[in-house]
Design a protein around this motif. Structure first.
Motif: not given
Length: 331
Positions: A257-269
């Protein structure tokens, strides 16, 4: 501009035990506790992904907080200034690969590895299953998309594995592989395979570790000055990071969840879940306990430095394997 993520606000809320509105939670206890935390900055070597999961998990589940630290995780990118951030004192820790550490020291930077989360390196050559390529020798006649100057390429070249391979630049996309069975690409085993398979293409991973090129990955680094002059802080950060990795590999929900908030380059769960499963096998090879996460050996470091000297990548008079790492914090 690179985004950074700081967990001080969350720490203040928890310390204050009051309203969830951090703008109004300024009780003396909360402020005092927040001010008592040691500020620490850690620079990533790439955009936030599952390979950094232990750090984000330690921040999200308050492991860093429990060790008395306010940790800022600074995302990286294609030109992450990893060594300069440490040498210039703009950060205390960073992430790198073991071969990067050797190169940093060859350039005169006093960089030291203190923990290695990934025992086996995720570097691979990715090919389509219908390409006919089942081993590295089968790459002859194919086109390899790669980023020039990488140490693993020189290792492959030394084995004669690129003699009949057409090398072209790699731009971070699996599209050429998807459309052409004669194209292979450099990849990390926890990322690109999913992207290709999501486009309906079955792939095969040729792992460089099985070829004999296996630097530690997701390595936590700092400076020799930090090791000598602030060993207590290094110990606290290593302990918290190891615990973060143990927690992440067991249950990655908070870290992802923290990675998704920090990565704005198309990262997905989906990508993070795929990466987590792959990283479990890289961080915990068969027979290795989660209590041993982060461990390093003299033999692995000496082998790596010897390989890089033999490849002409570093000067053996400048780089000593024993200077590249310390295991004093891996209790």
């Amino acid at each position: 501009m690179l985004r950074s993520i700081s967990f001080l606000v969350g720490c203040v809320i928890v310390a204050g035990c009051g309203s969830s509105d951090s703008s109004t939670n300024t009780t003396p206890v909360a402020v005092a506790d927040a001010q008592a935390l040691k500020p620490v900055a850690v620079q990533l070597n790439w955009f936030p992904e599952s390979e950094h999961g232990g750090l984000y998990q330690a921040a999200a589940d308050q492991t860093f907080l429990s060790h008395g630290m306010n940790v800022e995780i600074r995302p990286g990118g294609r030109q992450s200034p990893v060594a300069p951030e440490l040498v210039l004192g703009r950060g205390q820790f960073a992430m790198a690969n073991a071969d990067d550490v050797v190169l940093f020291r060859n350039q005169g930077a006093d960089i030291v590895a203190v923990l290695a989360a990934m025992q086996n390196h995720p570097r691979c050559i990715l090919v389509r299953e219908d390409s006919g390529v089942k081993r590295f020798e089968d790459l002859a006649g194919k086109t390899l998309q790669r980023q020039g100057g990488r140490a693993f390429l020189e290792f492959m070249r030394s084995k004669g594995l690129l003699d009949q391979v057409k090398e072209v630049p790699y731009h971070g996309s699996v599209s050429a592989l998807v459309t052409d069975p004669d194209v292979a690409i450099q990849a990390y085993s926890f990322a690109e395979p999913l992207l290709a398979e999501q486009q309906g293409v079955k792939v095969r991973k040729l792992m460089l570790s099985e070829l004999g090129w296996n630097p530690y990955s997701s390595v936590l680094i700092t400076t020799g000055d930090m090791v000598r002059n602030q060993p207590e802080l290094v110990q606290d950060f290593v302990d918290a990071t190891r615990a973060g990795w143990q927690h992440y590999l067991s249950d990655p929900q908070l870290g992802n969840e923290a990675i998704l908030k920090a990565n704005q380059h198309g990262m997905t769960i989906e990508a993070l879940q795929f990466g987590h499963q792959e990283l479990k096998t890289l961080a915990l090879p068969e027979g290795m306990s989660s209590k041993s996460i982060g461990q390093m050996t003299d033999e692995r470091w000496h082998t790596l430095v010897s390989q890089m000297v033999e490849l002409g990548l570093v000067d053996g008079d400048k780089v000593r394997a024993d200077d590249c790492y310390t295991m004093q914090f891996l209790k």
